[in-house]
Write an enzyme that holds these catalytic residues in place. Structure first.
Site, short mmCIF file in Angstrom:
data_model
loop_
_atom_site.label_atom_id
_atom_site.label_comp_id
_atom_site.label_asym_id
_atom_site.label_seq_id
_atom_site.Cartn_x
_atom_site.Cartn_y
_atom_site.Cartn_z
N ARG A 21 -20.53 -8.06 7.34
CA ARG A 21 -21.08 -9.23 6.65
C ARG A 21 -20.39 -9.36 5.29
O ARG A 21 -20.14 -8.37 4.61
CB ARG A 21 -22.59 -9.06 6.47
CG ARG A 21 -23.31 -10.23 5.79
CD ARG A 21 -24.79 -9.92 5.65
NE ARG A 21 -25.48 -10.92 4.86
CZ ARG A 21 -26.16 -11.95 5.36
NH1 ARG A 21 -26.22 -12.09 6.66
NH2 ARG A 21 -26.78 -12.81 4.57
N HIS B 294 -3.85 -8.32 -3.65
CA HIS B 294 -3.87 -7.22 -2.68
C HIS B 294 -4.21 -7.68 -1.26
O HIS B 294 -3.52 -7.31 -0.30
CB HIS B 294 -4.86 -6.13 -3.09
CG HIS B 294 -4.95 -5.03 -2.08
ND1 HIS B 294 -3.91 -4.16 -1.84
CD2 HIS B 294 -5.92 -4.71 -1.18
CE1 HIS B 294 -4.25 -3.32 -0.87
NE2 HIS B 294 -5.46 -3.64 -0.45
N HIS C 204 -2.49 -4.76 2.19
CA HIS C 204 -3.80 -4.50 2.79
C HIS C 204 -3.78 -4.18 4.28
O HIS C 204 -4.71 -3.58 4.77
CB HIS C 204 -4.70 -5.71 2.52
CG HIS C 204 -6.16 -5.49 2.77
ND1 HIS C 204 -6.84 -4.38 2.31
CD2 HIS C 204 -7.10 -6.26 3.40
CE1 HIS C 204 -8.12 -4.48 2.63
NE2 HIS C 204 -8.30 -5.60 3.30
N HIS D 197 -0.90 4.62 -0.54
CA HIS D 197 -1.84 5.56 0.08
C HIS D 197 -1.45 7.03 -0.07
O HIS D 197 -1.49 7.79 0.89
CB HIS D 197 -2.05 5.21 1.55
CG HIS D 197 -2.98 4.04 1.75
ND1 HIS D 197 -4.28 4.04 1.32
CD2 HIS D 197 -2.76 2.81 2.29
CE1 HIS D 197 -4.84 2.89 1.61
NE2 HIS D 197 -3.94 2.11 2.18
N ASP E 259 -5.76 7.49 -1.86
CA ASP E 259 -6.56 7.68 -0.65
C ASP E 259 -5.67 7.85 0.58
O ASP E 259 -4.54 7.40 0.62
CB ASP E 259 -7.52 6.51 -0.41
CG ASP E 259 -8.79 6.60 -1.25
OD1 ASP E 259 -9.07 7.69 -1.80
OD2 ASP E 259 -9.49 5.59 -1.36
N ARG E 260 -6.26 8.51 1.58
CA ARG E 260 -5.62 8.76 2.87
C ARG E 260 -4.55 9.86 2.79
O ARG E 260 -4.72 10.91 3.38
CB ARG E 260 -5.00 7.50 3.45
CG ARG E 260 -5.90 6.27 3.48
CD ARG E 260 -6.95 6.35 4.53
NE ARG E 260 -7.47 5.03 4.84
CZ ARG E 260 -8.43 4.80 5.73
NH1 ARG E 260 -8.95 5.81 6.39
NH2 ARG E 260 -8.87 3.58 5.96
N ASP F 161 0.83 -1.20 0.00
CA ASP F 161 0.00 0.00 0.00
C ASP F 161 0.87 1.26 0.00
O ASP F 161 1.82 1.37 0.77
CB ASP F 161 -0.88 0.04 1.25
CG ASP F 161 -1.86 -1.13 1.33
OD1 ASP F 161 -1.49 -2.24 0.92
OD2 ASP F 161 -2.98 -0.92 1.81
N ASN G 102 -8.51 -2.44 -2.56
CA ASN G 102 -9.83 -1.95 -2.19
C ASN G 102 -9.92 -0.44 -2.26
O ASN G 102 -11.02 0.13 -2.27
CB ASN G 102 -10.23 -2.44 -0.79
CG ASN G 102 -9.28 -1.98 0.29
OD1 ASN G 102 -8.08 -2.23 0.22
ND2 ASN G 102 -9.80 -1.33 1.32
N HIS G 103 -8.77 0.26 -2.33
CA HIS G 103 -8.79 1.72 -2.51
C HIS G 103 -8.68 2.13 -3.97
O HIS G 103 -8.50 3.31 -4.26
CB HIS G 103 -7.70 2.38 -1.67
CG HIS G 103 -8.11 2.51 -0.24
ND1 HIS G 103 -8.78 3.60 0.25
CD2 HIS G 103 -7.97 1.66 0.81
CE1 HIS G 103 -9.02 3.44 1.53
NE2 HIS G 103 -8.54 2.25 1.90
N ASP H 228 -3.90 -0.15 -3.58
CA ASP H 228 -4.01 0.96 -2.63
C ASP H 228 -2.95 2.02 -2.92
O ASP H 228 -2.17 2.41 -2.05
CB ASP H 228 -3.93 0.46 -1.19
CG ASP H 228 -5.24 -0.16 -0.73
OD1 ASP H 228 -6.11 -0.43 -1.58
OD2 ASP H 228 -5.40 -0.39 0.49
#
Length: 708
Positions: free
Chosen positions: A567, A475, A593, A367, A397-398, A365, A426-427, A394
């Site tokens: 979930r 990832h 991750h 980021h 983001d952030r 990542d 996921n980013h 990733d």
């Protein structure tokens, strides 16, 4: 090549965004009505350490943050912002809020070791009004825990209402199914415990009497770790089980829920594009970009096409961005469009061959931490024929330099398309980019139509790379359980696990996954079933994509629930990794991750994690790392980790550019404040799973003063 619309991509989707500081936001699609005033707007101002209004137009003051959160689209509508306590009830809740702000009584789940407590979505009730009781129900619980996961309190901290419980027994005699089998329902209010009438009691005293909770060592250890707590003296000794519990079922209308507010979405408000791009769409977008004017007095590098790139150009871009420059808008559009064209020619699972004399570097990542990326490149050099790179998701983001990071990565990819490889993280999802900063930064530095193009590029990213047929790079994690059945009440206890699959998933099946998708909030809910059934191909694809982008390893065997999502996401044990590796003849699986203290960790004998964003969010205190894969004398790949620390960067907080969203798109905003992290990120995206010490954020209640 045109793409078919993906079912999950086009699903109704609501999104949220965060502003100005690192924050976690409850996505609007996950929330029930809260307890703010009806019709209130979401973010109006920052809040400083003593609760006064913070200066506008800059970073939040005093440790508080404003966060954007909104429904993307009329497809789902806006989240209902809460109702108020009416009449005398309003005054009682204000008093309770004041006590919370003063930290005189802790009634929240995150501050307790049993998981019980009040959250703002809970209904309003009183347990002392006999006229509100419709019926009573007496049950006998034979042992603890009974399966009730969370009680909440009512007016002024009194009473105890069932809010979360196991929906059914998982097997005959399941202790966690006692409440469900006995007929207990959500909304039941405790009247008596072992013959003792507890109506009008403080919530904490009732909980002391019951001592009924699903053990979770992570919650317990986190709550115990928090400093500044004064141990409350218990007034009541827990009753012995078996014990009779009498519940009250309240009449309709006696429990007040938050009233939904009308959508705050103004007419013509910007929305991210939720439909696929056809070849014709991309052609028109290129024609539009070509018509953009050239910048006046611009002295940085210019991008026209991939053939114009060489190492000198890459170095010039690195230095130019370091000094605060960005490519002209026309150039940025053309670069993203060219990257889309390249990525469309790639596949879900890419094969890479590292030859003798070559070294493949795998980065975790990033980021948006551009200055740390430059530091890594000083150590590794730029990609070349002998030094291919694989960036494992990733990228953005952030951090507040996501544009600089992704521009550099795309430039390196276009210069060396067969030596620079990407996996989607996921980013690289539209959902995350709206929430965690990249959309706001793109809008701030360019415009949000370019963000739509970035999203299209991300949808075309590969998901996995197979190196020399012996190391798989993904990832997040490995394919989940089959059948993919959700077990309500499943805990993180290693003994409470779903066993490994009878037949492991093979790489040949993974190659067939249609990666072109966006995951909507409903994707996670639909990623598990109540009972075994035959899946459709698109369902299997979506579920594996969730695993590849979200799953985490765990120490216990089999599959367990994730800390990240409530979930649909699973954690996987060393036996799962071993089975998958053996079936696919793999020496190692490399994933990212998660923050790791030293930047990397061998989680399982056949699984390694690498995380390349040191001092994550400027608060993590972690090192970063990268892995270098080199063929040995016998031809097998050797893995060498290199650890490094963070370097200084300009004085901007993480996600600084999200104020663009707050100022220009207030329909996407609501107020957040810093909180101490509990067991993972309840909003679904903590990279600190299993790593102690991060700051988190929560929504501010109306009228509450915030202490930094």
């Amino acid at each position: 090549m045109s793409r078919r619309p993906s079912a999950s991509m086009l699903a109704p989707c609501a999104l949220a965004a965060v502003v100005a500081s690192p924050a976690f936001v409850t996505p609007l699609w996950q929330s029930e009505p809260s307890r703010a005033s009806p019709g209130s707007t979401a973010v109006l101002s920052g809040i400083d350490a003593v609760g006064e209004s913070a200066p506008q137009g800059g970073a939040p003051q005093g440790g508080a943050a404003m966060a954007a959160g909104a429904a993307v689209g009329m497809l789902m509508g806006a989240r209902a912002v809460a109702g108020q306590r009416r009449g005398g009830h309003q005054k009682q809740r204000v008093g309770l809020t004041a006590r919370r702000a003063a930290a005189l009584r802790e009634l929240r789940p995150r501050d307790r070791t049993d998981g019980h407590g009040w959250i703002k979505e809970d209904p309003q009730f009183t347990d002392t009004d006999n006229a509100s009781v419709a019926s009573t129900h007496t049950v006998t619980f034979k042992k603890r825990p009974s399966g009730i996961k969370r009680y909440t309190h009512g007016m002024d901290g009194k009473g105890a209402m069932v809010m979360e419980m196991a929906e059914k027994a998982r097997y005959p005699g399941d202790p966690l199914g006692q409440a469900a089998v006995a007929g207990v329902k959500k909304g039941f209010v405790v009247k008596s415990v072992a013959g003792k009438d507890v109506r009008g009691w403080d919530f904490e005293d009732i909980m002391d009497l019951l001592e009924d909770y699903v053990p979770n060592p992570d919650v317990q250890s986190t709550a115990a770790f928090k400093s500044g707590k004064v141990t409350r003296e218990k007034k009541n000794k827990q009753v012995d089980f078996p014990a009779e519990i009498e519940y009250m079922e309240l009449k309709e209308g006696s429990v007040t829920a938050g009233a939904p507010a009308a959508s705050a979405m103004p007419k013509g408000a910007w929305m991210p594009r939720l439909s696929p791009w056809s070849d014709e769409d991309l052609k028109k977008e290129r024609e539009r970009a070509m018509a953009f004017p050239d910048p006046a007095n611009y002295k940085g590098p210019r991008y026209t096409n991939a053939s114009s790139l060489d190492e000198a150009w890459i170095k010039k871009l690195i230095a130019f961005q370091k000094d605060g420059g960005n490519l002209p808008k026309k150039d940025a559009y053309l670069m993203v469009l060219d990257t889309i064209a390249r990525l469309r020619s790639e596949t879900t699972l890419m094969d890479v061959v590292v030859k003798p004399g070559q070294t493949l570097t795998v980065f975790g990542d990033l980021h948006g931490q551009y200055f740390d990326v430059m530091n890594m490149l000083d150590m590794t050099g730029l990609p070349s024929e002998t030094k291919p790179f694989l960036f494992n998701g990733d990228f953005v983001d952030r951090g507040s330099w996501s544009i600089e990071v992704i521009t550099l990565l795309f430039a390196m990819k276009l210069k060396d398309p067969d030596r620079v490889y990407f996996n989607r993280g996921n980013h690289e999802m539209l959902e995350a980019n709206i929430i965690y900063g990249f959309a706001g930064e793109t809008g701030s530095k360019y415009d949000l139509e370019l963000f739509n193009l970035f999203s299209e590029a991300f949808r075309n990213l590969p998901l996995l790379h197979l190196i020399n047929k012996e190391i798989l790079v993904v990832h997040a994690g490995l394919p989940g359980p089959r059948p993919r059945v959700w077990l309500p009440g499943q805990t993180h206890d290693p003994e409470d696990a779903v066993p490994v699959n009878v037949q492991p998933c093979l790489l040949d099946e993974i190659r067939t996954v249609d990666r072109y998708t966006e995951l909507s909030p409903n994707s996670y809910k639909a990623a598990v079933d109540d009972s075994p059934r035959q899946e459709e191909k698109y369902e299997t694809d979506t579920r594996m994509i969730i695993d590849f982008l979200w799953a985490d390893p765990r120490g216990g065997a089999g599959y367990g629930p994730s800390y990240r999502k409530s979930r649909g996401v699973f954690m996987f044990g060393p036996d799962v990794t071993q089975q998958f590796a053996q079936a696919n003849k793999l020496k190692m699986v490399i994933r990212s991750h998660e923050v790791k203290s030293q930047g990397w960790l061998q989680d399982h004998p056949s699984l390694m994690s690498v995380f390349s964003a040191p001092n994550y969010l400027d608060t993590g205190g972690n090192s970063g790392a990268f892995l270098q894969l080199t063929p040995g004398a016998d031809g097998t790949l050797n893995i060498k980790p290199t650890t490094f620390t963070a370097v200084p960067h300009p004085d901007l907080p993480a996600m600084y550019h999200q104020q663009y969203i707050t100022n220009k798109h207030p329909h996407l905003t609501r107020t957040m404040t810093k909180k101490q992290k509990d067991m993972g990120d309840e909003f679904g995206d903590s990279d600190f799973a299993g790593y102690a010490g991060p700051d988190d954020w929560e929504e501010v209640e109306g009228g509450q003063k915030v202490k930094a």
